[in-house]
Design an enzyme around this catalytic site. Structure first.
Site, PDB file in Angstrom:
ATOM      1  N   HIS A  75      10.109  -1.664  -8.020  1.00  0.00           N
ATOM      2  CA  HIS A  75      10.141  -2.744  -9.032  1.00  0.00           C
ATOM      3  C   HIS A  75      11.538  -2.874  -9.657  1.00  0.00           C
ATOM      4  CE1 HIS A  75       5.662  -3.309  -9.330  1.00  0.00           C
ATOM      5  NE2 HIS A  75       5.688  -2.079  -8.858  1.00  0.00           N
ATOM      6  N   ASN A 118      -0.191  -5.596 -11.604  1.00  0.00           N
ATOM      7  CA  ASN A 118       0.422  -6.411 -10.558  1.00  0.00           C
ATOM      8  C   ASN A 118      -0.241  -7.782 -10.518  1.00  0.00           C
ATOM      9  OD1 ASN A 118       2.237  -4.448  -9.665  1.00  0.00           O
ATOM     10  ND2 ASN A 118       0.938  -3.761  -7.983  1.00  0.00           N
ATOM     11  N   HIS A 137       4.600   2.560 -18.975  1.00  0.00           N
ATOM     12  CA  HIS A 137       3.877   3.753 -18.505  1.00  0.00           C
ATOM     13  C   HIS A 137       2.381   3.510 -18.674  1.00  0.00           C
ATOM     14  CE1 HIS A 137       2.483   7.655 -17.762  1.00  0.00           C
ATOM     15  NE2 HIS A 137       3.389   8.369 -18.383  1.00  0.00           N
TER      16      HIS A 137
HETATM   17  C1  HEM Z   1      -2.163   0.059  -8.966  1.00  0.00           C
HETATM   18  C2  HEM Z   1      -1.046   0.587  -8.551  1.00  0.00           C
HETATM   19  C3  HEM Z   1       0.274   0.346  -9.205  1.00  0.00           C
HETATM   20  C4  HEM Z   1       0.699  -0.684 -10.000  1.00  0.00           C
HETATM   21  C5  HEM Z   1      -0.080  -1.880 -10.461  1.00  0.00           C
HETATM   22  C6  HEM Z   1       2.058  -0.417 -10.364  1.00  0.00           C
HETATM   23  C7  HEM Z   1       2.816  -1.249 -11.159  1.00  0.00           C
HETATM   24  C8  HEM Z   1       4.113  -1.015 -11.502  1.00  0.00           C
HETATM   25  C9  HEM Z   1       4.963  -1.912 -12.228  1.00  0.00           C
HETATM   26  C10 HEM Z   1       4.546  -3.266 -12.756  1.00  0.00           C
HETATM   27  C11 HEM Z   1       6.166  -1.342 -12.347  1.00  0.00           C
HETATM   28  C12 HEM Z   1       7.404  -1.950 -12.997  1.00  0.00           C
HETATM   29  C13 HEM Z   1       7.442  -1.672 -14.445  1.00  0.00           C
HETATM   30  C14 HEM Z   1       8.618  -2.354 -15.061  1.00  0.00           C
HETATM   31  O1  HEM Z   1       8.659  -3.605 -15.042  1.00  0.00           O
HETATM   32  O2  HEM Z   1       9.519  -1.665 -15.560  1.00  0.00           O
HETATM   33  C15 HEM Z   1       6.091  -0.067 -11.713  1.00  0.00           C
HETATM   34  C16 HEM Z   1       7.135   0.825 -11.643  1.00  0.00           C
HETATM   35  C17 HEM Z   1       6.998   2.064 -11.130  1.00  0.00           C
HETATM   36  N1  HEM Z   1       5.867   2.587 -10.506  1.00  0.00           N
HETATM   37 FE1  HEM Z   1       4.132   1.725 -10.246  1.00  0.00          FE
HETATM   38  N2  HEM Z   1       2.450   0.760  -9.807  1.00  0.00           N
HETATM   39  C18 HEM Z   1       1.374   1.250  -9.097  1.00  0.00           C
HETATM   40  C19 HEM Z   1       1.313   2.438  -8.415  1.00  0.00           C
HETATM   41  C20 HEM Z   1       2.221   3.416  -8.561  1.00  0.00           C
HETATM   42  C21 HEM Z   1       2.058   4.767  -8.110  1.00  0.00           C
HETATM   43  C22 HEM Z   1       0.827   5.296  -7.387  1.00  0.00           C
HETATM   44  C23 HEM Z   1       3.180   5.432  -8.465  1.00  0.00           C
HETATM   45  C24 HEM Z   1       3.527   6.879  -8.251  1.00  0.00           C
HETATM   46  C25 HEM Z   1       2.675   7.821  -8.054  1.00  0.00           C
HETATM   47  C26 HEM Z   1       4.056   4.507  -9.133  1.00  0.00           C
HETATM   48  C27 HEM Z   1       5.305   4.786  -9.602  1.00  0.00           C
HETATM   49  C28 HEM Z   1       6.154   3.878 -10.194  1.00  0.00           C
HETATM   50  C29 HEM Z   1       7.495   4.199 -10.595  1.00  0.00           C
HETATM   51  C30 HEM Z   1       8.192   5.532 -10.403  1.00  0.00           C
HETATM   52  C31 HEM Z   1       8.021   3.060 -11.181  1.00  0.00           C
HETATM   53  C32 HEM Z   1       9.405   2.868 -11.784  1.00  0.00           C
HETATM   54  C33 HEM Z   1       9.258   3.008 -13.283  1.00  0.00           C
HETATM   55  C34 HEM Z   1      10.573   2.956 -14.018  1.00  0.00           C
HETATM   56  O3  HEM Z   1      11.615   3.267 -13.430  1.00  0.00           O
HETATM   57  O4  HEM Z   1      10.524   2.652 -15.224  1.00  0.00           O
HETATM   58  N3  HEM Z   1       3.441   3.293  -9.186  1.00  0.00           N
HETATM   59  N4  HEM Z   1       4.834   0.117 -11.201  1.00  0.00           N
END
Ligand code: HEM
Length: 722
Positions: free
Chosen positions: A77, A150, A341
């Site tokens: 993202h 999402n 988060h």
């Molecule tokens: C339903 C499944 C998931 C959704 C809807 C989702 C949604 C998102 C969204 C919207 C962001 C961006 C947030 C922003 O705008 O700063 C994000 C970032 C991220 N997601 Fe997820 N994600 C999902 C699954 C996962 C999983 C399973 C992991 C790890 C185990 C993960 C790890 C991360 C990480 C590391 C970031 C970067 C956060 C940052 O640097 O601030 N995501 N996710």
């Protein structure tokens, strides 16, 4: 410096204003130490042609700061666009939740929302085929609550342990770092072909939902099942939805590719401009509530993030409204540094045991520790709560807070025991006391093994055009692969969902649908070696469609905020232009002139017409429709202009409404719309070609407005092969 504006702001805006600053016309330039700078043109040298001196602390300070301006982009993202807004619940939900912001209809909760793509780098194109992130931070009086969702209601994988594998597979391949922001490559499909659980999500990302027309025209989903818990401690399961006021709309794939070249910031610009224009994007928050006793009544598992609850089974109750009404002041400070988060909760909302959600609860803070440089990123203005923050956490890189006093531990007597734990009755957070009696195992419940039935439900719920686009996307993505065996494995998996879908894809890829594949379908064999343990169940071919899953069913009531191009040259009919502009404006749509050059032109009646865009810089892909006013001189000039002809051809191919008045219809004879334009006017109107040769321009303008509200005329695709 101007003093920050504080009065009349919502609590978060007032909080941010403590850190905002802007130099005024009379302000002097200073160093970071507040020293007024006399010369910002020349470094300090030994003579005007001599070497620069190490002593030059002003040069060193400026360059050192510059050298450290970049921080790591998000691991996923990375590309995003943000906006501030406000959320208000319609009526108290206290029967469902103790969350105050959902119980008090008079509360206007400030929010910050960040939309994103997943796979691409920070500078990649907005129009990549991808899932869109839809992350909302509510600055509630009880602390920050983040709904990190999402624009699709399901996910690729069932267990967070596979997330790094999924992301490694979809990101550019590690040996040559290609392709950027694209899933159409071998490693992604290799992984997918071995992960049948991804099939439902794959059909979503191959659908037009993955190429939205606008961030303002997307649904949002919390995906996982969460819990709502009321003040009496009663818990219910909940799925969160965001429903956009403007309906759910997408672009055509060929269009997405061209927008990526013409304006890679298309979505960011659209969001920014709409907010600047006062066209504030709106969504309603929707809830699907499931009583605890009904947890097992579905033929899928509520904890499985590859499944959705069809709206026909559990209706979505619309409970409140989100409006985005303010652009950030500074992209880096706000959109880049915001840290969402899924574990940021308030009392009244809690987790379920969805194994994907459980893994996410670890990942976000962990990644933010490195992305934002240490444990104090909650102090960064965009992240800090408006609720009071008091605890014994101390120190670390970039600590801003100056904690007074001797005491940084609990229990203490030296500080009168403060700060104290809050009783639950006074808003202290307590996790829902779910009863668990289980063996500690690395395992997956068999209730997670039906990977194909909901994939089929999604596919058969789509309109004919939507299905055609899914087939086209799969042909494109798989066609880009260099390893034939991967294609075959994917097509085999598709055949488990729908035989006709698989056959159509295979046909264009030049092979027959395989009737079996080598080895087990799911190669992720658990350590006990049992190849059957992870094998998918056969799809229930009798599953009923869920009409709510089709974008064809979305709201199409308004042309508001849409931009329509008027293709003009000297001698255009300015009366027709004005009449159509007025008809569109009546519904909040904008008519913008596009001409062979910039500046102004002279209309047929001698009036000056301002030109908004030049054909050199602006193709029709960035508009929602095209209007060609008459004026023989204008049409004669446009007929000879290849850019003008291509402008119409692309709008035609992308199934956009095209209207022409008077001699404007003559230009169509030079375009791909020629055949339809020469036939029956009523038939042409059915595919969005509006010919006002004789009638009033105002009437054509009204028809165009209605056609723009319809968004696209996908049936037009049947008149040409794509
Ligand atoms: C339903 C499944 C998931 C959704 C809807 C989702 C949604 C998102 C969204 C919207 C962001 C961006 C947030 C922003 O705008 O700063 C994000 C970032 C991220 N997601 Fe997820 N994600 C999902 C699954 C996962 C999983 C399973 C992991 C790890 C185990 C993960 C790890 C991360 C990480 C590391 C970031 C970067 C956060 C940052 O640097 O601030 N995501 N996710």
């Amino acid at each position: 410096m101007k003093s920050p504006r504080k009065s009349g702001l919502d609590p978060k805006a007032a909080d941010l204003s403590q850190n905002t600053t802007e130099a005024g016309p009379d302000d002097d330039l200073t160093s970071n130490q507040g020293l007024r700078v006399n010369d910002d043109q020349n470094s300090l040298k030994a003579g005007d042609r001599g070497p620069t001196l190490l002593e030059d602390f002003l040069l060193r300070e400026k360059i050192t700061h510059f050298d450290h301006e970049r921080i790591p982009e998000r691991i996923v993202h990375a590309r995003g666009s943000g906006a501030h807004g406000v959320f208000q619940v319609y009526e108290s939900l206290e029967d469902l939740t103790a969350a105050e912001f959902l119980c008090d209809p008079s509360l206007k909760t400030p929010v910050f929302v960040r939309f994103s793509t997943v796979a691409g780098s920070r500078g990649s194109s907005d129009l990549a085929r991808d899932v869109r992130g839809f992350a909302v931070k509510f600055y509630t009086q009880q602390g920050n609550y983040d709904l990190v969702g999402n624009n699709m209601p399901v996910f690729f994988i069932q267990d967070a342990l596979k997330f790094p594998d999924l992301i490694h597979a979809v990101k550019p391949e590690p040996h040559h770092e290609m392709p950027q922001a694209a899933s159409a490559h071998d490693t992604f499909w290799d992984f997918i072909s071995l992960m049948p659980e991804s099939m439902h999500m794959i059909l979503w990302v191959m659908s037009d939902r993955a190429i939205p027309r606008s961030l303002r025209m997307m649904e949002g989903f919390g995906i996982h099942t969460f819990r709502l818990v009321n003040a009496r401690g009663k818990s219910r399961f909940v799925k969160f939805h965001w429903k956009p006021k403007l309906g759910v709309h997408s672009v055509a794939w060929d269009e997405a590719v061209r927008i990526s070249g013409a304006d890679p910031d298309f979505h960011r610009r659209d969001l920014w401009t709409a907010i600047e224009n006062g066209d504030f994007p709106e969504w309603e928050l929707g809830l699907q509530i499931v009583e605890e006793k009904d947890e097992h009544k579905f033929d899928f598992d509520l904890l499985d993030p590859t499944k959705l609850i069809p709206e026909e089974l559990v209706p979505v109750r619309r409970v409140g409204r989100l409006i985005l009404n303010r652009n950030p002041d500074n992209f880096f400070a706000e959109t880049e540094q915001v840290a969402f988060h899924p574990g940021h909760l308030v009392p009244g909302i809690d987790f379920s045991n969805d194994p994907l959600l459980q893994g996410r609860l670890f990942s976000y803070t962990d990644t933010q520790l490195i992305r934002l440089g240490g444990p104090n990123f909650h102090e960064i203005p965009i992240n800090r709560p408006v609720a009071p923050l008091r605890n014994h956490q101390r120190d670390g890189f970039m600590r801003q807070t100056i904690n007074r006093g001797q005491v940084a531990y609990e229990p203490n007597s030296l500080g009168q025991g403060a700060p104290q734990q809050a009783p639950a009755a006074e808003g202290g957070f307590r996790s829902y006391a779910e009863k668990i009696d289980a063996a500690k195992v690395r395992a997956r419940s068999e209730s997670f093994f039906d990977h194909f039935t909901q994939a089929r439900m999604f596919y058969i719920s789509q309109s004919e055009a939507e299905q055609r686009h899914i087939v086209g996307a799969l042909r494109f993505e798989l066609g880009k692969l260099t390893t034939p065996a991967i294609r075959e494995r994917v097509v085999y998996l598709l055949s488990q969902v729908d035989a006709d879908l698989a056959a159509q894809v295979a046909d264009r890829l030049g092979f027959r649908v395989p009737t079996k594949v080598e080895g087990p379908v799911n190669r992720s064999i658990p350590a006990d070696g049992n190849p059957k343990a992870f094998q998918p169940k056969k799809a229930n071919m009798e599953v009923k469609p869920s009409p709510a899953l089709s974008m064809a069913e979305t709201a199409k009531e308004t042309a508001a905020t849409r931009q329509i191009a008027a293709l003009v040259a000297d001698g255009c009919d300015e009366g027709q232009l004005a009449a159509v502009r007025k008809a569109l404006a009546a519904d909040g749509a904008q008519l913008l002139t596009v001409a062979p050059r910039l500046g102004t032109l002279t209309g047929a009646a001698g009036k000056e017409v301002a030109i908004d865009f030049s054909l050199h810089t602006t193709p029709s892909v960035v508009f929602d429709g095209v209007f060609i006013p008459g004026g023989p001189e204008s049409i004669a000039a446009l007929e000879k202009n290849l850019d003008a002809v291509r402008f119409v051809n692309e709008a035609w191919r992308h199934c956009k409404p095209i209207a022409a008045t008077g001699a404007g219809a003559d230009l169509l004879a030079k375009t791909d719309a020629a055949e339809a334009a020469s036939g029956d006017e009523a038939e042409a109107a059915e595919i969005g070609l509006l010919l006002g040769r004789k009638g009033s321009a105002a009437a054509t303008g009204q028809s165009l407005r209605d056609a723009v509200a319809q968004h696209r005329f996908w049936d037009r695709e049947k008149t040409f092969v794509v």
